[in-house]
Design a protein around this motif. Structure first.
Motif, PDB file in Angstrom:
ATOM      1  N   TRP A  50       0.832  -1.203   0.000  1.00 58.38           N
ATOM      2  CA  TRP A  50       0.000   0.000   0.000  1.00 58.38           C
ATOM      3  C   TRP A  50       0.868   1.257   0.000  1.00 58.38           C
ATOM      4  N   THR A  51       0.271   2.370  -0.354  1.00 57.13           N
ATOM      5  CA  THR A  51       1.032   3.600  -0.560  1.00 57.13           C
ATOM      6  C   THR A  51       1.200   4.409   0.729  1.00 57.13           C
ATOM      7  N   TYR A  52       2.298   5.138   0.769  1.00 56.59           N
ATOM      8  CA  TYR A  52       2.568   6.153   1.787  1.00 56.59           C
ATOM      9  C   TYR A  52       2.420   7.519   1.120  1.00 56.59           C
ATOM     10  N   PRO A  53       2.138   8.565   1.914  1.00 51.47           N
ATOM     11  CA  PRO A  53       1.894   8.597   3.359  1.00 51.47           C
ATOM     12  C   PRO A  53       0.592   7.873   3.698  1.00 51.47           C
ATOM     13  N   ARG A  54       0.537   7.382   4.934  1.00 48.24           N
ATOM     14  CA  ARG A  54      -0.574   6.514   5.316  1.00 48.24           C
ATOM     15  C   ARG A  54      -0.957   6.766   6.778  1.00 48.24           C
ATOM     16  N   ILE A  55      -2.246   6.831   7.025  1.00 47.36           N
ATOM     17  CA  ILE A  55      -2.757   6.866   8.395  1.00 47.36           C
ATOM     18  C   ILE A  55      -3.483   5.543   8.608  1.00 47.36           C
ATOM     19  N   GLY A  56      -2.805   4.621   9.257  1.00 51.26           N
ATOM     20  CA  GLY A  56      -3.363   3.288   9.441  1.00 51.26           C
ATOM     21  C   GLY A  56      -4.358   3.237  10.591  1.00 51.26           C
ATOM     22  N   GLY A  57      -4.647   2.010  10.987  1.00 42.54           N
ATOM     23  CA  GLY A  57      -5.546   1.810  12.108  1.00 42.54           C
ATOM     24  C   GLY A  57      -6.954   1.482  11.668  1.00 42.54           C
ATOM     25  N   HIS A  58      -7.384   0.221  11.839  1.00 46.58           N
ATOM     26  CA  HIS A  58      -8.752  -0.146  11.458  1.00 46.58           C
ATOM     27  C   HIS A  58      -9.503  -0.846  12.580  1.00 46.58           C
ATOM     28  N   GLU A  59      -8.871  -0.977  13.756  1.00 50.11           N
ATOM     29  CA  GLU A  59      -9.547  -1.583  14.905  1.00 50.11           C
ATOM     30  C   GLU A  59      -9.813  -0.481  15.939  1.00 50.11           C
ATOM     31  N   PHE A  60     -10.648   0.470  15.576  1.00 52.66           N
ATOM     32  CA  PHE A  60     -10.806   1.643  16.432  1.00 52.66           C
ATOM     33  C   PHE A  60     -12.243   1.794  16.938  1.00 52.66           C
ATOM     34  N   SER A  61     -12.350   2.524  18.037  1.00 51.91           N
ATOM     35  CA  SER A  61     -13.653   2.822  18.631  1.00 51.91           C
ATOM     36  C   SER A  61     -13.643   4.259  19.124  1.00 51.91           C
ATOM     37  N   GLY A  62     -14.836   4.805  19.341  1.00 52.37           N
ATOM     38  CA  GLY A  62     -14.911   6.183  19.797  1.00 52.37           C
ATOM     39  C   GLY A  62     -16.330   6.607  20.074  1.00 52.37           C
ATOM     40  N   GLU A  63     -16.572   7.893  19.938  1.00 48.37           N
ATOM     41  CA  GLU A  63     -17.897   8.434  20.223  1.00 48.37           C
ATOM     42  C   GLU A  63     -18.276   9.482  19.185  1.00 48.37           C
ATOM     43  N   ILE A  64     -19.560   9.777  19.108  1.00 50.89           N
ATOM     44  CA  ILE A  64     -20.047  10.778  18.159  1.00 50.89           C
ATOM     45  C   ILE A  64     -19.765  12.176  18.700  1.00 50.89           C
ATOM     46  N   ALA A  65     -19.082  12.978  17.887  1.00 55.65           N
ATOM     47  CA  ALA A  65     -18.792  14.360  18.259  1.00 55.65           C
ATOM     48  C   ALA A  65     -19.743  15.348  17.580  1.00 55.65           C
ATOM     49  N   GLN A  66     -20.259  14.968  16.399  1.00 54.79           N
ATOM     50  CA  GLN A  66     -21.142  15.873  15.636  1.00 54.79           C
ATOM     51  C   GLN A  66     -21.950  15.037  14.658  1.00 54.79           C
ATOM     52  N   ILE A  67     -23.152  15.485  14.363  1.00 60.89           N
ATOM     53  CA  ILE A  67     -24.054  14.761  13.465  1.00 60.89           C
ATOM     54  C   ILE A  67     -24.408  15.652  12.281  1.00 60.89           C
ATOM     55  N   GLY A  68     -24.334  15.095  11.080  1.00 60.55           N
ATOM     56  CA  GLY A  68     -24.676  15.841   9.871  1.00 60.55           C
ATOM     57  C   GLY A  68     -26.165  16.153   9.797  1.00 60.55           C
ATOM     58  N   ALA A  69     -26.507  17.129   8.964  1.00 60.54           N
ATOM     59  CA  ALA A  69     -27.875  17.638   8.891  1.00 60.54           C
ATOM     60  C   ALA A  69     -28.876  16.584   8.438  1.00 60.54           C
ATOM     61  N   ALA A  70     -28.442  15.615   7.625  1.00 59.90           N
ATOM     62  CA  ALA A  70     -29.353  14.594   7.099  1.00 59.90           C
ATOM     63  C   ALA A  70     -29.346  13.304   7.920  1.00 59.90           C
ATOM     64  N   VAL A  71     -28.583  13.269   8.991  1.00 67.22           N
ATOM     65  CA  VAL A  71     -28.506  12.075   9.840  1.00 67.22           C
ATOM     66  C   VAL A  71     -29.670  12.072  10.822  1.00 67.22           C
ATOM     67  N   ASP A  72     -30.319  10.932  10.974  1.00 67.19           N
ATOM     68  CA  ASP A  72     -31.497  10.795  11.834  1.00 67.19           C
ATOM     69  C   ASP A  72     -31.133  11.068  13.295  1.00 67.19           C
ATOM     70  N   PRO A  73     -31.645  12.169  13.879  1.00 65.10           N
ATOM     71  CA  PRO A  73     -31.296  12.501  15.269  1.00 65.10           C
ATOM     72  C   PRO A  73     -31.957  11.582  16.286  1.00 65.10           C
ATOM     73  N   GLU A  74     -32.924  10.790  15.842  1.00 67.45           N
ATOM     74  CA  GLU A  74     -33.537   9.816  16.742  1.00 67.45           C
ATOM     75  C   GLU A  74     -32.665   8.570  16.880  1.00 67.45           C
TER      76      GLU A  74
END
Length: 347
Positions: A50-74
């Motif tokens: 795969w090519t560099y530069p690269r930001i790896g990491g695919h086993e990640f978890s976190g929290e929602i910081a912001q929701i887009g206008a079309a995302v269901d707020p419910e």
């Protein structure tokens, strides 16, 4: 925001990058923690295509910081604990339409893997990521980010075990007692099978037994194939999961498999050398050789359920957590063959 940028083999740079803007159908995810996979380690050492530069990491978890206008707020709320389905997939090819997103024809041509004009990678080693809401899976607030970071590898293993269609009382051999091998122990044990594990490291054999393995063997002191046949009245294992990268072990896996049994090549091979196969035995004994790779959306969802409901506890597989400021030390630690899961905190 801070990102762990890979500029080339063993060239890590802790950089400041702009926080990504989100589209109307996206969620801004604040990454809390990221687990290092062997593929991340290979990216670090340069054993990658795969090519560099690269930001790896695919086993990640976190929290929602912001929701887009079309995302269901419910359905989604700021502060929700989340993980992301990490594979890029087109949604339109044969495999996507038949619920095999892990085999999408466009995965490896996507910028996630090849980006000649910019940054490649899954981006899990960034403090913030813009995520399509359709790729988001939520967890209860009570589930720890550490446990959630096992979602992707557990989803891979669920896909593997489901392909085997295990039956009650079968003998299942798992070759390798690393993180993925031990996750196979946890998931296969739920299927009511007897589990045999071949692993040279004594500490890993002991942990395999603690997690549910019924019988273990050190393949450096015993002929593993002969041992498996001894334990199974001469038949061999009904199902063999090879979780090691050694091509020579791939040959051994088939020798351990019973007539009419299945051999699963779960791990990629390094080096990916050709493996001699006794196709006469495959024919005469109706042995099946299969491969499994990555999670489907379904197995990813099942992984969230097993972790959230504490049906599977991956925490014994955690080895050490490093702060993002010590990313190089984290990669070097993960390189050590005796370690299990190494994680990096992005907080």
């Amino acid at each position: 925001m801070k990102v762990i940028m890979e500029l080339g083999p063993k060239k890590i740079s802790l950089q400041e990058q702009p926080q990504p803007p989100i589209q109307a159908d996206e969620i801004l995810m604040k990454v809390k923690i990221n687990g290092l996979c062997q593929n991340d380690v290979r990216d670090y050492t340069g054993d990658t295509q795969w090519t560099y530069p690269r930001i790896g990491g695919h086993e990640f978890s976190g929290e929602i910081a912001q929701i887009g206008a079309a995302v269901d707020p419910e359905q989604f709320h700021v502060g929700d604990h989340i993980v992301k389905y990490i594979l890029p997939n087109c949604g339109n090819c044969y495999y996507c339409k038949t619920h095999r997103e892990n085999l999408c024809t466009q995965i490896y041509s996507s910028p996630t893997f090849h980006n000649d004009t910019g940054i490649s990678g899954f981006l899990g080693m960034s403090q913030y990521i813009a995520v399509k809401a359709t790729d988001v899976f939520t967890y209860p607030q009570t589930t720890s980010f550490i446990d959630m970071a096992f979602t992707e590898p557990l989803g891979c293993v669920i896909n593997s075990v489901e392909r085997a269609d295990l039956h009650l009382g079968q003998d299942v051999l798992i070759i390798g007692g690393g993180v993925m091998g031990l996750l196979h122990v946890l998931v296969a044990k739920l299927q009511g099978v007897r589990i045999l594990v071949s692993e040279p490291a004594a500490a890993r054999r002991q942990l395999a037994q603690q997690l549910g393995a019924d019988l273990v063997v050190d393949p450096t002191t015993r002929d593993a194939a002969a041992w498996v046949h001894e334990q199974t009245q001469g038949r061999g294992a009904d199902v063999v999961f090879n979780t090691t990268a050694n091509p020579q072990i791939a040959q051994q896996a088939l020798a351990c498999t019973a007539f009419g049994g299945q051999t699963f090549m779960f791990s990629s091979l390094h080096p990916n050398d050709p493996v001699a196969v006794d196709l006469g035995a495959v024919h005469s004994h109706e042995k099946f050789i299969k491969g499994t790779v990555s999670p489907t959306r379904s197995s990813y969802y099942q992984a969230t359920q097993l972790i959230a409901k504490k049906i599977v506890n991956p925490r014994p597989l955690l080895d050490r957590i490093f702060p993002y400021q010590e990313a190089v030390a984290a990669f070097e630690y993960a390189l050590r063959p005796e370690t299990l899961k190494t994680m990096i905190s992005l907080d």
